[in-house]
Design a protein around this motif. Structure first.
Motif, PDB file in Angstrom:
ATOM      1  N   ARG A 228       0.805  -1.109  -0.020  1.00 23.58           N
ATOM      2  CA  ARG A 228       0.096  -0.150  -0.003  1.00 23.58           C
ATOM      3  C   ARG A 228       0.824   1.071   0.145  1.00 23.58           C
ATOM      4  NH1 ARG A 228      -3.184  -2.961  -1.516  1.00 23.58           N
ATOM      5  NH2 ARG A 228      -5.106  -3.705  -0.840  1.00 23.58           N
ATOM      6  N   PRO A 229       0.810   2.215  -0.789  1.00 24.54           N
ATOM      7  CA  PRO A 229       1.481   3.111  -0.806  1.00 24.54           C
ATOM      8  C   PRO A 229       1.475   4.115   0.409  1.00 24.54           C
ATOM      9  CG  PRO A 229       0.254   3.221  -2.859  1.00 24.54           C
ATOM     10  CD  PRO A 229      -0.258   2.021  -2.085  1.00 24.54           C
ATOM     11  N   TYR A 230       0.684   4.124   1.107  1.00 24.60           N
ATOM     12  CA  TYR A 230       0.552   4.901   2.242  1.00 24.60           C
ATOM     13  C   TYR A 230       1.473   4.513   3.420  1.00 24.60           C
ATOM     14  CZ  TYR A 230      -2.258   1.186   4.482  1.00 24.60           C
ATOM     15  OH  TYR A 230      -2.866   0.102   4.829  1.00 24.60           O
ATOM     16  N   MET A 231       2.188   3.393   3.297  1.00 21.14           N
ATOM     17  CA  MET A 231       3.107   2.825   4.057  1.00 21.14           C
ATOM     18  C   MET A 231       4.627   3.756   3.652  1.00 21.14           C
ATOM     19  SD  MET A 231       1.902   0.337   5.644  1.00 21.14           S
ATOM     20  CE  MET A 231       3.216  -0.695   6.368  1.00 21.14           C
ATOM     21  N   LEU A 232       4.574   4.380   2.717  1.00 25.73           N
ATOM     22  CA  LEU A 232       5.667   5.169   2.532  1.00 25.73           C
ATOM     23  C   LEU A 232       5.734   6.546   3.101  1.00 25.73           C
ATOM     24  CD1 LEU A 232       6.335   4.364  -1.092  1.00 25.73           C
ATOM     25  CD2 LEU A 232       7.556   3.435   0.735  1.00 25.73           C
ATOM     26  N   LEU A 233       4.580   6.936   3.573  1.00 22.73           N
ATOM     27  CA  LEU A 233       4.398   8.171   4.254  1.00 22.73           C
ATOM     28  C   LEU A 233       5.209   8.574   5.348  1.00 22.73           C
ATOM     29  CD1 LEU A 233       0.559   8.996   4.115  1.00 22.73           C
ATOM     30  CD2 LEU A 233       2.547  10.367   3.003  1.00 22.73           C
ATOM     31  N   PRO A 234       5.477   7.594   6.187  1.00 24.16           N
ATOM     32  CA  PRO A 234       6.632   7.897   7.289  1.00 24.16           C
ATOM     33  C   PRO A 234       7.921   8.185   6.712  1.00 24.16           C
ATOM     34  CG  PRO A 234       5.213   6.007   7.990  1.00 24.16           C
ATOM     35  CD  PRO A 234       4.728   6.321   6.580  1.00 24.16           C
ATOM     36  N   LEU A 235       8.110   7.627   5.834  1.00 20.04           N
ATOM     37  CA  LEU A 235       9.474   7.924   5.233  1.00 20.04           C
ATOM     38  C   LEU A 235       9.635   9.117   4.541  1.00 20.04           C
ATOM     39  CD1 LEU A 235      10.638   4.479   3.364  1.00 20.04           C
ATOM     40  CD2 LEU A 235      11.481   5.581   5.587  1.00 20.04           C
ATOM     41  N   LEU A 236       8.589   9.428   3.961  1.00 13.54           N
ATOM     42  CA  LEU A 236       8.431  11.094   3.390  1.00 13.54           C
ATOM     43  C   LEU A 236       8.280  12.102   4.409  1.00 13.54           C
ATOM     44  CD1 LEU A 236       5.534  10.366   0.756  1.00 13.54           C
ATOM     45  CD2 LEU A 236       8.002  10.349   0.118  1.00 13.54           C
ATOM     46  N   LEU A 237       7.576  11.944   5.489  1.00 17.29           N
ATOM     47  CA  LEU A 237       7.495  12.787   6.405  1.00 17.29           C
ATOM     48  C   LEU A 237       9.016  12.963   7.312  1.00 17.29           C
ATOM     49  CD1 LEU A 237       4.053  12.103   7.937  1.00 17.29           C
ATOM     50  CD2 LEU A 237       4.849  13.909   6.447  1.00 17.29           C
ATOM     51  N   TRP A 238       9.923  11.757   7.403  1.00 23.78           N
ATOM     52  CA  TRP A 238      11.012  11.726   7.912  1.00 23.78           C
ATOM     53  C   TRP A 238      11.706  12.954   7.091  1.00 23.78           C
ATOM     54  CZ3 TRP A 238      14.489   6.711   7.960  1.00 23.78           C
ATOM     55  CH2 TRP A 238      15.937   7.252   8.619  1.00 23.78           C
ATOM     56  N   ALA A 239      11.962  12.652   5.654  1.00 23.72           N
ATOM     57  CA  ALA A 239      12.720  13.608   4.892  1.00 23.72           C
ATOM     58  C   ALA A 239      12.335  14.945   5.224  1.00 23.72           C
ATOM     59  CB  ALA A 239      12.488  13.110   3.418  1.00 23.72           C
ATOM     60  N   ALA A 240      10.991  15.219   5.117  1.00 26.92           N
ATOM     61  CA  ALA A 240      10.601  16.535   5.230  1.00 26.92           C
ATOM     62  C   ALA A 240      10.796  17.317   6.726  1.00 26.92           C
ATOM     63  CB  ALA A 240       9.014  16.456   5.334  1.00 26.92           C
ATOM     64  N   ILE A 241      10.716  16.468   7.524  1.00 27.88           N
ATOM     65  CA  ILE A 241      11.169  17.011   8.966  1.00 27.88           C
ATOM     66  C   ILE A 241      12.633  17.053   9.288  1.00 27.88           C
ATOM     67  CG2 ILE A 241      10.967  16.677  11.354  1.00 27.88           C
ATOM     68  CD1 ILE A 241       8.179  15.614  10.926  1.00 27.88           C
ATOM     69  N   ARG A 242      13.384  16.037   8.812  1.00 23.52           N
ATOM     70  CA  ARG A 242      14.800  16.097   9.011  1.00 23.52           C
ATOM     71  C   ARG A 242      15.617  17.085   8.143  1.00 23.52           C
ATOM     72  NH1 ARG A 242      17.182  16.069  13.527  1.00 23.52           N
ATOM     73  NH2 ARG A 242      18.682  14.678  12.733  1.00 23.52           N
ATOM     74  N   PHE A 243      15.294  16.852   7.001  1.00 22.87           N
ATOM     75  CA  PHE A 243      16.119  17.517   5.687  1.00 22.87           C
ATOM     76  C   PHE A 243      15.619  18.501   5.051  1.00 22.87           C
ATOM     77  CE2 PHE A 243      17.136  12.674   5.617  1.00 22.87           C
ATOM     78  CZ  PHE A 243      18.091  12.796   6.357  1.00 22.87           C
ATOM     79  N   GLY A 244      14.272  19.313   5.738  1.00 21.70           N
ATOM     80  CA  GLY A 244      13.831  20.363   5.175  1.00 21.70           C
ATOM     81  C   GLY A 244      13.000  20.134   3.811  1.00 21.70           C
ATOM     82  N   VAL A 245      12.930  21.363   3.211  1.00 17.80           N
ATOM     83  CA  VAL A 245      12.156  21.273   1.982  1.00 17.80           C
ATOM     84  C   VAL A 245      12.990  20.537   0.838  1.00 17.80           C
ATOM     85  CG1 VAL A 245      11.199  22.700   0.216  1.00 17.80           C
ATOM     86  CG2 VAL A 245      10.986  23.614   2.451  1.00 17.80           C
ATOM     87  N   PHE A 246      14.134  20.809   0.797  1.00 15.91           N
ATOM     88  CA  PHE A 246      14.967  20.117  -0.093  1.00 15.91           C
ATOM     89  C   PHE A 246      14.990  18.719   0.158  1.00 15.91           C
ATOM     90  CE2 PHE A 246      19.256  18.444  -1.461  1.00 15.91           C
ATOM     91  CZ  PHE A 246      19.404  18.852  -2.753  1.00 15.91           C
TER      92      PHE A 246
END
Length: 362
Positions: A228-246
């Motif tokens: 299920r694609p939503y299983m990847l949301l934690p990894l996407l949010l990890w990148a957003a929070i830890r590594f910023g907009v880039f």
């Protein structure tokens, strides 16, 4: 505030167009053509249109980073790249290739104009207003303009049914903006001194987990809990929070590239069925939602962190001013006490006596 490092496209456009315009136009046309070839490589063999159109995001980002008086150079580079792709690589008629370039140009200029009108200031992707303006202009207006005008031109030239390609064109341009524009417009945060090694290890770990997650979700045929694609949301949010907009932009681009490439070839939860166009039609809206969500979380988290830093700095300045005023008050009180002691000494040691009179001798 955290230091940032400008991306290569920002530096190239902002400096190159002013000092080496011919070289910049040539480089942009080559980048435009390469982006178009990438979109064609990700498309299904049965679909005459690209599943995702990266030049849409590249074109819009270039206009947003370039002063309006140098837009003709960007338009010239896009024309060369578009004609090279359509005529040189795909042997399309010259008139149709020119109509495609005009369509893409109209969409990019319309989106850039709307974004400039909404912001009335320099575009900054780490600002919420800029992000919302990009979503409105790049993900909504640009695809609507290009899909409507482009399919109408195609129908006039070839007689192809309008409704068959409008939705594909619309979602391809929307995904192209989400995939490329944030990556080109964002600035890479420079790590704090002493944290480069840790940040590099964390980034490498995230990259490995993201690639493994994409393979688990999109690498196998069939469906199931892990697919299920939503299983990847934690990894996407990890990148957003830890590594910023880039980091959010990199994660969205990586997810789109891997998921589209695997889905077109029949893998993943949307790979069942013989029609690649139908597979992508189901995948495209989810990627758009994932991309916008990830980028918005990155921008909001960055603004929250900036607000906390500003609050700490304001609190530190306030405490410093209180300390300075307290010190000044203590100094004034000491001076007043010394003057009082001197007056008391004079009164106590006067041989005859002292009196204090006002101007009325009272």
């Amino acid at each position: 505030p955290a230091r940032t490092v400008a991306g290569p496209m920002r530096t190239w456009l902002e400096r190159g167009l002013g000092t080496r315009p011919l070289l910049s136009v040539t480089g942009f046309s080559a980048a435009y053509c390469a982006a178009a070839l990438l979109g064609q490589a990700l498309a299904s063999d049965r679909d005459p249109f690209a599943t995702v159109w990266p030049p849409a995001g590249l074109y819009l980002a270039a206009l947003l980073l370039t002063p309006w008086n140098r837009w003709p150079l960007i338009l010239l580079g896009a024309a060369i790249g578009n004609l090279a792709f359509d005529v040189g690589f795909n042997q399309r008629p010259l008139v149709l290739a020119i109509s495609y370039w005009l369509t893409n140009t109209l969409g990019a200029i319309s989106a850039a104009g709307l974004i400039g009108f909404v912001l009335r200031d320099r575009f900054r992707l780490d600002d919420l207003r800029s992000m919302l303006a990009l979503a409105l202009g790049g993900v909504v207006l640009l695809p609507l303009v290009t899909a409507t005008v482009g399919t109408y031109a195609l129908q006039s030239a070839t007689g192809a049914p309008l409704v068959d390609h409008w939705r594909t064109w619309l979602m391809a341009d929307a995904l192209g903006v989400l995939l490329v524009a944030p990556l080109m417009l964002s600035t890479r945060p420079a790590p704090r001194p002493g944290t480069l090694y840790g940040v590099s290890l964390e980034g490498l770990l995230w990259l490995v987990l993201m690639a493994a997650g994409c393979w688990l979700v999109f690498g196998g045929a069939g469906s199931g809990l892990l697919l299920r694609p939503y299983m990847l949301l934690p990894l996407l949010l990890w990148a957003a929070i830890r590594f910023g907009v880039f980091g959010a932009a990199v994660s969205v681009s990586l997810l789109a590239l891997l998921s589209i490439a695997l889905t077109v070839r029949g893998y993943g939860p949307f790979g069942i069925g013989s029609d690649p166009t139908l597979r992508i039609a189901v995948l495209q809206p989810q990627l758009t939602i994932f991309g916008l969500t990830t980028l918005l979380v990155a921008v909001l988290f960055r603004q929250q962190q900036q607000a906390l830093r500003d609050l700490r700095e304001a609190n530190a300045r306030l405490e410093q001013r209180v300390a300075e005023r307290t010190e000044a008050l203590a100094l004034s009180e000491g001076q007043a006490r010394r003057q009082l002691d001197e007056l008391e000494f004079i009164y106590a040691n006067a041989p005859v006596g002292l009196g204090v009179l006002d101007r009325d001798l009272r």
